[in-house]
Design a protein around this motif. Structure first.
Motif, mmCIF file in Angstrom:
data_model
loop_
_atom_site.group_PDB
_atom_site.id
_atom_site.type_symbol
_atom_site.label_atom_id
_atom_site.label_comp_id
_atom_site.label_asym_id
_atom_site.label_seq_id
_atom_site.Cartn_x
_atom_site.Cartn_y
_atom_site.Cartn_z
ATOM 1 N N ARG A 1 37.706 -33.540 64.220
ATOM 2 C CA ARG A 1 37.175 -33.521 62.857
ATOM 3 C C ARG A 1 38.077 -34.218 61.842
ATOM 4 O O ARG A 1 37.602 -34.879 60.927
ATOM 5 C CB ARG A 1 36.938 -32.064 62.421
ATOM 6 C CG ARG A 1 35.722 -31.416 63.041
ATOM 7 C CD ARG A 1 35.563 -29.982 62.569
ATOM 8 N NE ARG A 1 36.441 -29.081 63.298
ATOM 9 C CZ ARG A 1 37.198 -28.148 62.745
ATOM 10 N NH1 ARG A 1 37.217 -28.007 61.440
ATOM 11 N NH2 ARG A 1 37.943 -27.353 63.492
ATOM 12 N N TYR A 2 39.377 -34.040 62.020
ATOM 13 C CA TYR A 2 40.304 -34.479 60.973
ATOM 14 C C TYR A 2 41.335 -35.489 61.472
ATOM 15 O O TYR A 2 42.386 -35.661 60.864
ATOM 16 C CB TYR A 2 41.026 -33.256 60.391
ATOM 17 C CG TYR A 2 40.096 -32.166 59.915
ATOM 18 C CD1 TYR A 2 39.105 -32.421 58.964
ATOM 19 C CD2 TYR A 2 40.187 -30.872 60.431
ATOM 20 C CE1 TYR A 2 38.249 -31.418 58.533
ATOM 21 C CE2 TYR A 2 39.332 -29.862 59.990
ATOM 22 C CZ TYR A 2 38.371 -30.139 59.053
ATOM 23 O OH TYR A 2 37.528 -29.149 58.617
ATOM 24 N N GLY A 3 41.017 -36.176 62.541
ATOM 25 C CA GLY A 3 41.964 -37.108 63.147
ATOM 26 C C GLY A 3 42.418 -38.237 62.242
ATOM 27 O O GLY A 3 43.481 -38.824 62.472
ATOM 28 N N ALA A 4 41.640 -38.528 61.203
ATOM 29 C CA ALA A 4 42.037 -39.592 60.266
ATOM 30 C C ALA A 4 43.144 -39.130 59.327
ATOM 31 O O ALA A 4 43.751 -39.950 58.630
ATOM 32 C CB ALA A 4 40.827 -40.044 59.442
ATOM 33 N N TYR A 5 43.422 -37.815 59.323
ATOM 34 C CA TYR A 5 44.377 -37.258 58.374
ATOM 35 C C TYR A 5 45.570 -36.570 59.027
ATOM 36 O O TYR A 5 46.532 -36.212 58.341
ATOM 37 C CB TYR A 5 43.669 -36.247 57.458
ATOM 38 C CG TYR A 5 42.549 -36.862 56.660
ATOM 39 C CD1 TYR A 5 42.792 -37.447 55.418
ATOM 40 C CD2 TYR A 5 41.250 -36.881 57.152
ATOM 41 C CE1 TYR A 5 41.770 -38.015 54.678
ATOM 42 C CE2 TYR A 5 40.220 -37.456 56.419
ATOM 43 C CZ TYR A 5 40.479 -38.020 55.191
ATOM 44 O OH TYR A 5 39.466 -38.597 54.471
ATOM 45 N N VAL A 6 45.496 -36.342 60.335
ATOM 46 C CA VAL A 6 46.594 -35.667 61.030
ATOM 47 C C VAL A 6 46.923 -36.402 62.318
ATOM 48 O O VAL A 6 46.127 -37.212 62.803
ATOM 49 C CB VAL A 6 46.240 -34.190 61.372
ATOM 50 C CG1 VAL A 6 46.057 -33.371 60.117
ATOM 51 C CG2 VAL A 6 44.981 -34.124 62.249
ATOM 52 N N ARG B 1 45.147 -21.722 64.162
ATOM 53 C CA ARG B 1 45.691 -22.983 64.683
ATOM 54 C C ARG B 1 47.148 -23.181 64.246
ATOM 55 O O ARG B 1 47.454 -23.141 63.056
ATOM 56 C CB ARG B 1 44.840 -24.159 64.192
ATOM 57 C CG ARG B 1 43.371 -24.074 64.631
ATOM 58 C CD ARG B 1 42.595 -25.305 64.218
ATOM 59 N NE ARG B 1 41.185 -25.218 64.577
ATOM 60 C CZ ARG B 1 40.687 -25.522 65.772
ATOM 61 N NH1 ARG B 1 41.504 -25.946 66.728
ATOM 62 N NH2 ARG B 1 39.396 -25.418 66.019
ATOM 63 N N TYR B 2 47.997 -23.420 65.231
ATOM 64 C CA TYR B 2 49.391 -23.746 64.963
ATOM 65 C C TYR B 2 49.688 -25.224 65.183
ATOM 66 O O TYR B 2 50.712 -25.725 64.727
ATOM 67 C CB TYR B 2 50.309 -22.905 65.853
ATOM 68 C CG TYR B 2 50.314 -21.445 65.487
ATOM 69 C CD1 TYR B 2 51.033 -20.980 64.391
ATOM 70 C CD2 TYR B 2 49.578 -20.512 66.231
ATOM 71 C CE1 TYR B 2 51.043 -19.641 64.045
ATOM 72 C CE2 TYR B 2 49.583 -19.164 65.891
ATOM 73 C CZ TYR B 2 50.313 -18.743 64.797
ATOM 74 O OH TYR B 2 50.303 -17.417 64.447
ATOM 75 N N ARG B 3 48.786 -25.910 65.903
ATOM 76 C CA ARG B 3 48.948 -27.341 66.154
ATOM 77 C C ARG B 3 47.587 -28.031 66.063
ATOM 78 O O ARG B 3 46.554 -27.433 66.363
ATOM 79 C CB ARG B 3 49.538 -27.584 67.541
ATOM 80 C CG ARG B 3 50.939 -27.026 67.746
ATOM 81 C CD ARG B 3 51.989 -27.980 67.253
ATOM 82 N NE ARG B 3 53.334 -27.508 67.544
ATOM 83 C CZ ARG B 3 54.437 -28.242 67.346
ATOM 84 N NH1 ARG B 3 54.330 -29.458 66.867
ATOM 85 N NH2 ARG B 3 55.620 -27.736 67.609
ATOM 86 N N ALA B 4 47.609 -29.290 65.668
ATOM 87 C CA ALA B 4 46.374 -30.066 65.553
ATOM 88 C C ALA B 4 45.974 -30.611 66.924
ATOM 89 O O ALA B 4 46.525 -31.613 67.390
ATOM 90 C CB ALA B 4 46.561 -31.211 64.555
#
Length: 226
Positions: A109-114, A99-102
């Motif tokens: 999964r990690y939308g609260a942090y990125v 992965r190079y981009r979120a």
């Protein structure tokens, strides 16, 4: 002809001792919308099999020039067939995501942090090929514990993944495109035991953007001038 495996987007067959992959016009997605992260066929687009093979051929040949080991031998675009080396997969198969981009499932999964599209610097994660369990994520320790991938082979797979994805990322950048993420598969050469990149390298298993717009799978062939 002996059918070895029927997949969502490809069939694996053996013809006179030669292993061949046949690319279908089926694509992963949901409700008629393409999504490389989905585990089901979401749409069928005429010509997508040939297009996917053309893109795969392009990238496999670039990797060969770089000395990176793959299962690719040759292909016939009109027949939508790729001849490959016989391999043994790890366990029942693993998928390696770089992965190079979120975006995609990473954001879910990690939308609260990125934030959407945030750079990830080639982050690598591994899932088990298991449609019933929605391809669960697995770490290095669990792979060794389950006798799927030794720690040594794990390090080799991660190292190869980063090399492969950098080549692909640079090739796309030369065309004004950005690689956001990509899904790879690996196995061991049945004759030599060498770890090889297997499966395909088409737009069907990567997210590519031009500016802030996603590149549709069949558009990628045109950008690469194939």
């Amino acid at each position: 002809m002996k059918v070895i495996y029927r997949g969502k987007t490809k069939d694996v067959v053996e013809v006179d001792g030669v292993i061949q992959l046949f690319f279908k016009d089926d694509m992963t997605g949901k409700d008629g919308v393409f999504d490389p992260g989905e585990n089901q066929v979401g749409l069928t687009v005429e010509g997508s099999g040939r297009s996917g093979l053309a893109v795969s051929k392009f990238f496999f040949e670039r990797l060969k020039e770089k000395g990176i080991p793959t299962h690719f031998i040759t292909c016939d675009l009109d027949a939508k067939m790729m001849e490959v080396k016989p391999v043994a997969v790890f366990g029942k198969g693993i998928e390696v995501i770089c992965r190079y981009r979120a975006v995609g499932s990473f954001m879910k999964r990690y939308g609260a942090y990125v934030t959407e599209g945030q750079p990830l610097d080639g982050y690598v994660e591994i899932t088990l090929k298991d449609d019933e369990r929605q391809d669960p994520f697995v770490n290095k320790e669990a792979l060794a514990l389950l006798d799927i991938l030794s720690e040594k082979d794990y390090e080799t797979v991660v190292e190869l993944t980063k090399k492969i994805c950098l080549v692909i990322k640079e090739e796309l950048a030369n065309k004004g495109l950005d690689l956001y993420d990509i899904k790879l598969e690996f196995g061991k050469d049945r004759e030599t035991g060498e770890i090889l990149l297997i499966d395909e390298l088409s737009a069907g298993n990567m997210r590519v953007f031009r500016g802030n717009q996603p590149v549709a799978p069949m558009e990628l062939e045109g950008f690469l001038s194939l």
